[in-house]
Design a protein around this motif. Sequence first.
Motif, PDB file in Angstrom:
ATOM      1  N   SER A  95       0.816  -1.217   0.000  1.00  0.00           N
ATOM      2  CA  SER A  95       0.000   0.000   0.000  1.00  0.00           C
ATOM      3  C   SER A  95       0.848   1.265   0.000  1.00  0.00           C
ATOM      4  O   SER A  95       0.315   2.359  -0.207  1.00  0.00           O
ATOM      5  N   ALA A  96       2.164   1.137   0.216  1.00  0.00           N
ATOM      6  CA  ALA A  96       3.045   2.299   0.053  1.00  0.00           C
ATOM      7  C   ALA A  96       3.144   2.599  -1.440  1.00  0.00           C
ATOM      8  O   ALA A  96       3.114   3.757  -1.867  1.00  0.00           O
ATOM      9  N   TYR A  97       3.213   1.537  -2.227  1.00  0.00           N
ATOM     10  CA  TYR A  97       3.220   1.681  -3.688  1.00  0.00           C
ATOM     11  C   TYR A  97       1.888   2.252  -4.173  1.00  0.00           C
ATOM     12  O   TYR A  97       1.844   3.201  -4.961  1.00  0.00           O
ATOM     13  N   LEU A  98       0.814   1.679  -3.629  1.00  0.00           N
ATOM     14  CA  LEU A  98      -0.528   2.116  -4.020  1.00  0.00           C
ATOM     15  C   LEU A  98      -0.732   3.603  -3.730  1.00  0.00           C
ATOM     16  O   LEU A  98      -1.294   4.349  -4.533  1.00  0.00           O
ATOM     17  N   LEU A  99      -0.231   4.028  -2.582  1.00  0.00           N
ATOM     18  CA  LEU A  99      -0.335   5.427  -2.172  1.00  0.00           C
ATOM     19  C   LEU A  99       0.423   6.333  -3.148  1.00  0.00           C
ATOM     20  O   LEU A  99      -0.046   7.406  -3.515  1.00  0.00           O
ATOM     21  N   LYS A 100       1.603   5.863  -3.568  1.00  0.00           N
ATOM     22  CA  LYS A 100       2.410   6.657  -4.503  1.00  0.00           C
ATOM     23  C   LYS A 100       1.685   6.775  -5.854  1.00  0.00           C
ATOM     24  O   LYS A 100       1.644   7.847  -6.445  1.00  0.00           O
ATOM     25  N   VAL A 101       1.118   5.666  -6.305  1.00  0.00           N
ATOM     26  CA  VAL A 101       0.379   5.691  -7.566  1.00  0.00           C
ATOM     27  C   VAL A 101      -0.813   6.651  -7.442  1.00  0.00           C
ATOM     28  O   VAL A 101      -1.077   7.452  -8.332  1.00  0.00           O
ATOM     29  N   TYR A 102      -1.480   6.584  -6.307  1.00  0.00           N
ATOM     30  CA  TYR A 102      -2.640   7.450  -6.056  1.00  0.00           C
ATOM     31  C   TYR A 102      -2.225   8.924  -6.120  1.00  0.00           C
ATOM     32  O   TYR A 102      -2.902   9.747  -6.727  1.00  0.00           O
ATOM     33  N   GLU A 103      -1.074   9.233  -5.514  1.00  0.00           N
ATOM     34  CA  GLU A 103      -0.616  10.628  -5.479  1.00  0.00           C
ATOM     35  C   GLU A 103      -0.211  11.156  -6.856  1.00  0.00           C
ATOM     36  O   GLU A 103      -0.357  12.331  -7.152  1.00  0.00           O
ATOM     37  N   LEU A 104       0.341  10.258  -7.699  1.00  0.00           N
ATOM     38  CA  LEU A 104       0.886  10.714  -8.983  1.00  0.00           C
ATOM     39  C   LEU A 104      -0.046  10.503 -10.175  1.00  0.00           C
ATOM     40  O   LEU A 104       0.245  10.963 -11.277  1.00  0.00           O
ATOM     41  N   LYS A 105      -1.159   9.828  -9.942  1.00  0.00           N
ATOM     42  CA  LYS A 105      -1.971   9.401 -11.091  1.00  0.00           C
ATOM     43  C   LYS A 105      -2.607  10.559 -11.876  1.00  0.00           C
ATOM     44  O   LYS A 105      -2.859  10.419 -13.062  1.00  0.00           O
ATOM     45  N   SER A 106      -2.810  11.695 -11.223  1.00  0.00           N
ATOM     46  CA  SER A 106      -3.418  12.808 -11.962  1.00  0.00           C
ATOM     47  C   SER A 106      -2.430  13.392 -12.979  1.00  0.00           C
ATOM     48  O   SER A 106      -2.824  14.069 -13.924  1.00  0.00           O
ATOM     49  N   ARG A 107      -1.136  13.117 -12.787  1.00  0.00           N
ATOM     50  CA  ARG A 107      -0.123  13.668 -13.706  1.00  0.00           C
ATOM     51  C   ARG A 107       0.312  12.670 -14.779  1.00  0.00           C
ATOM     52  O   ARG A 107       1.030  13.026 -15.704  1.00  0.00           O
ATOM     53  N   GLN A 131      10.294   2.027   0.432  1.00  0.00           N
ATOM     54  CA  GLN A 131      11.104   2.740  -0.572  1.00  0.00           C
ATOM     55  C   GLN A 131      10.265   3.532  -1.571  1.00  0.00           C
ATOM     56  O   GLN A 131      10.768   4.427  -2.230  1.00  0.00           O
ATOM     57  N   TRP A 132       8.971   3.219  -1.668  1.00  0.00           N
ATOM     58  CA  TRP A 132       8.119   3.955  -2.616  1.00  0.00           C
ATOM     59  C   TRP A 132       7.931   5.406  -2.216  1.00  0.00           C
ATOM     60  O   TRP A 132       7.667   6.264  -3.055  1.00  0.00           O
ATOM     61  N   LEU A 133       8.070   5.693  -0.915  1.00  0.00           N
ATOM     62  CA  LEU A 133       7.834   7.057  -0.441  1.00  0.00           C
ATOM     63  C   LEU A 133       8.724   8.064  -1.159  1.00  0.00           C
ATOM     64  O   LEU A 133       8.287   9.149  -1.522  1.00  0.00           O
ATOM     65  N   HIS A 134       9.990   7.697  -1.353  1.00  0.00           N
ATOM     66  CA  HIS A 134      10.912   8.630  -2.013  1.00  0.00           C
ATOM     67  C   HIS A 134      11.248   8.186  -3.436  1.00  0.00           C
ATOM     68  O   HIS A 134      12.342   8.450  -3.928  1.00  0.00           O
ATOM     69  N   SER A 135      10.321   7.491  -4.072  1.00  0.00           N
ATOM     70  CA  SER A 135      10.549   7.072  -5.456  1.00  0.00           C
ATOM     71  C   SER A 135       9.836   8.036  -6.393  1.00  0.00           C
ATOM     72  O   SER A 135       8.954   8.775  -5.980  1.00  0.00           O
ATOM     73  N   ASP A 136      10.235   7.991  -7.639  1.00  0.00           N
ATOM     74  CA  ASP A 136       9.616   8.915  -8.595  1.00  0.00           C
ATOM     75  C   ASP A 136       9.274   8.202  -9.909  1.00  0.00           C
ATOM     76  O   ASP A 136       9.745   7.089 -10.158  1.00  0.00           O
ATOM     77  N   TYR A 137       8.485   8.878 -10.715  1.00  0.00           N
ATOM     78  CA  TYR A 137       7.997   8.281 -11.965  1.00  0.00           C
ATOM     79  C   TYR A 137       8.132   9.297 -13.085  1.00  0.00           C
ATOM     80  O   TYR A 137       7.636  10.422 -12.974  1.00  0.00           O
ATOM     81  N   SER A 138       8.850   8.925 -14.137  1.00  0.00           N
ATOM     82  CA  SER A 138       8.863   9.810 -15.312  1.00  0.00           C
ATOM     83  C   SER A 138       9.048   8.973 -16.565  1.00  0.00           C
ATOM     84  O   SER A 138       9.731   7.935 -16.547  1.00  0.00           O
TER      85      SER A 138
END
Length: 345
Positions: A53-65, A97-104
């Motif tokens: 759910s740390a991953y899920l949270l990160k996806v949730y936070e970034l999904k609008s972008r 580790q997902w907390l400080h991960s990024d997606y581009s």
Amino acid sequence: MNYKKSNIFITIDYELFMGERTGSVINCMIRPLDKLIEILNKYNVKMTIYVDSAYLLKVYELKSRHKSLEIDYELITSQIRSLSENGHDIQLHIHPQWLHSDYSENVWKVNPKHYKLSDLEPTESKTLFANAKLLLEQIINMPVNSFRAGGYSIQTYTNYTELFSDNGIVIDSSVLVEAYADSDFQKYDYRLCPCYERYKFKKDLMIEDNCGKFVELPISRHKVSLFYDIYKRLKLTKQFDQNKYGDGIASASYIPNNESLYHKLFRLFTNNFKTASIDNYSPIYLPYLHRKHRKTNNQDFVIIGHPKNFSELSLYYLEQFIKKEKENSRFLTVSSIAKSNLLQN
Ligand SMILES: [Zn+2]
């Protein structure tokens, strides 16, 4: 002779890879889990899914972008919602580790520095734990009461029981019986695990305490002789496609620091433990591990699996095991422990 029926828990860590390449949601999570669901449905068996759910949270936070993350989020949430509606148990798993991960550019850059909760700042880990759990509960519209630490590494986090209390966690399933890891990523020592099946604890999950309010449900593991291991592998794995469904690369989390070749060989010959697992070719050992578990009078047999590591071979042997055990054993979900009076036994 053990007359009590065996309780078998099929527990799944639902996540991407955390190495150089995370792999895709479709191949690491959705498809292999769908294949498992198909098998479980045939025998009316329910499982427990520990959702990262740390991953899920990160996806949730970034999904609008990112459109691709919006699609991933939709795929994951509809699969776990449907599982929950069909009586499977959805529980909390966290890879910090997902907390400080990024997606581009459609690629995750996973930050490997924060493998354990203890690698984060205390306020960060508290907030991550609470928010991740809340998001999961909102998705399934049900409370969550069990936790499994990413990489089994919970002991280095001081006051994890406070974290459990604050978030309504009553059952932990992070202990990997008799296992030990001291790598740059994972760190735990379960070699003196007090019990091979469910037990209560108060402050320290390595100390059984019947007055404790928490339950540990350790993942089952037993020793297998190296010769038996080689014989089984040669005999049972030949005719199968052993390629994993998952399309990512794992982090080198299992390599202990400074382990010499002598120690590696020593470990292999004297201490060849096998985990009750659905990953890779592990299910070929399930009948043997389960028999051994029962011989030592243990009732709760906990199997772990990561859909990203499933293959045609692993699911075939899991099905054979379920088919054989369906009549003699009870297949339970983790939250059924909390619901039933089994917790008091
Ligand atoms: Zn995990």
